[in-house]
Design an enzyme around this catalytic site. Structure first.
Site, PDB file in Angstrom:
ATOM      1  N   SER A  84       0.327  -1.251   0.044  1.00 35.14           N
ATOM      2  CA  SER A  84      -0.157  -0.381   0.137  1.00 35.14           C
ATOM      3  C   SER A  84       0.858   1.273   0.261  1.00 35.14           C
ATOM      4  CB  SER A  84      -1.098  -0.050   1.397  1.00 35.14           C
ATOM      5  OG  SER A  84      -0.247  -0.104   2.654  1.00 35.14           O
ATOM      6  N   ASP A 372      -3.095   8.752   7.985  1.00 39.40           N
ATOM      7  CA  ASP A 372      -4.152   7.695   9.042  1.00 39.40           C
ATOM      8  C   ASP A 372      -2.937   6.942  10.031  1.00 39.40           C
ATOM      9  OD1 ASP A 372      -2.630   5.292   7.266  1.00 39.40           O
ATOM     10  OD2 ASP A 372      -5.036   4.849   6.044  1.00 39.40           O
ATOM     11  N   HIS A 375      -0.924   4.216   7.403  1.00 43.74           N
ATOM     12  CA  HIS A 375       0.482   5.225   6.116  1.00 43.74           C
ATOM     13  C   HIS A 375       0.869   7.283   6.071  1.00 43.74           C
ATOM     14  CE1 HIS A 375      -1.462   1.708   4.520  1.00 43.74           C
ATOM     15  NE2 HIS A 375      -0.865   1.746   4.114  1.00 43.74           N
TER      16      HIS A 375
END
Length: 394
Positions: A84, A372, A375
């Site tokens: 991600s 978040d 991340h």
């Protein structure tokens, strides 16, 4: 099945003639490309049929624009593998609970809106492609990943994946083995389009970025008693490094010659882990970071050994750990206000998922190291990408 998806903005492009290696005899202007393409279209199409001339011109311009695109810095393409931290939307096409295709993700992207990036804006490969002045890699699962568009790079990353096939298995992600297999398919497509020689030229002069591995720890070994019983921490590290060695040799076989490998991040400092372990003071968790630092040392040793064994393989270790650790623990020195608290989330340190409508959001994500629970923010990713550029001399 690949479906239609929007393309990220691309940087300015310069058009060069196809040539062996990095030799470039001259730069063609757009006017010259148009002129030459028009002449060629008259060869292959009936000049008396305007519609066919138009179609022929369009096809040839597409080939000119993509098969001969070369960056201002001499790099023809960027190929991306990982999780991600570099996924720009492949996860949108996968049946999985790991998603970021909803607000407020992408709120600072241009244009604003969720893209499948786990960020408020751009991620490292966006910044790197923009710096290299080449189109941002197209997502492999996108319908656009075909024809001339694949010649300037493809993103194979899948959120939630890791080095091991078992990592993320329950979440329906594309593991790294599948990502490499998909790269092999793209190479075959390229050969069918432009032949083996030009494909080899592009692949051997491209840049490759690998950014993954955190999920092998925080979402696998650290919470899986079966793995912990089967492998000691050192044995698990050796398993990861052995897998990486195999993957790197596979990439070299496909044509990779210049590759940037991100180290693991200090996961013991991220909001999710601080929340999960009920941290009282917000200090980084050494019990989580210790194995990651050991792995990073092993990774550096592996890359150094492979450089000796394969002299034409330029393997670069990118020290993400130290830079991110510094930003988290001393945010003011790096231009941030908040180091261990996310811009978007719930709970202590905003260490719970960032969800639409219910989660708290900060006003200015640039003040936060983290967007978040896991991340980094766009600003942090820009800082980390600048490290890649500085450390590599690009």
């Amino acid at each position: 099945m690949r479906r239609q998806a929007s393309t990220a903005p691309v940087g300015p492009m310069k058009v060069f003639p196809a040539a062996a290696g990095n030799n470039r005899k001259r730069i063609y202007s757009i006017k010259e490309v148009l002129h030459r393409s028009l002449l060629l279209s008259r060869v292959f199409w009936d000049p008396g049929m305007a519609s066919r001339v138009g179609i022929g011109l369009l096809v040839l311009l597409t080939v000119a624009a993509f098969s001969c695109v070369e960056a201002g810095k001499g790099i023809p393409a960027l190929w991306v593998f990982g999780d991600s931290t570099v996924d720009t939307g492949n996860q949108n096409y996968i049946t999985s609970v790991i998603k970021s295709n909803y607000p407020p993700y992408g709120r600072d992207f241009v244009p604003p809106g969720p893209t499948g990036r786990f960020c408020n804006g751009k991620v490292p490969n966006d910044f790197l492609a923009d710096y290299l002045e080449i189109p941002r890699p197209v997502n492999f699962l996108s319908q656009e990943a075909k024809g001339g568009r694949i010649l300037t790079g493809v993103n194979f990353a899948s959120s939630g994946s890791g080095f091991l096939d078992i990592t993320g298995l329950l979440f329906g992600v594309m593991n790294l083995t599948r990502q490499l297999d998909n790269f092999g398919k793209i190479k075959k497509d390229m050969i069918a389009q432009i032949g083996e020689a030009e494909t080899e030229r592009i692949l051997t002069t491209s840049i490759y970025l690998v950014s993954t591995g955190s999920n092998d720890f925080v979402n696998s070994y650290n919470i899986n008693p079966i793995l912990q019983h089967a492998f000691t921490p050192k044995q698990y590290e050796d398993l990861l490094l052995s897998t990486i060695e195999t993957n790197l040799k596979t990439l070299h076989g496909y044509g990779a010659r210049t590759l940037y490998f991100n180290s693991l991040s200090p996961i013991g400092c991220v909001p999710e882990q601080l929340n999960f372990f009920n941290s009282k003071d917000g200090a980084c968790l050494e019990k989580v970071n210790g194995p990651l630092k050991s792995f990073n040392k092993g990774l550096q040793d592996l890359l150094a050994r492979l450089r000796q064994e394969i002299p034409d393989y330029n393997l670069h270790y990118v020290n993400v750990y130290d830079t991110l650790f510094g930003a988290i623990t001393t945010p003011e020195k790096y231009g941030f206000k908040y180091g261990n608290t996310a811009c978007c989330g719930e709970g202590a340190y905003n260490g719970l998922p960032c969800l639409p409508a219910v989660s708290k959001q900060c006003d200015n994500a640039d003040e936060y190291v983290f967007w978040d629970l896991f991340h980094p923010s766009q600003k942090t990713y820009e800082m980390l990408t600048n490290d890649i550029i500085k450390q590599s001399g690009l």
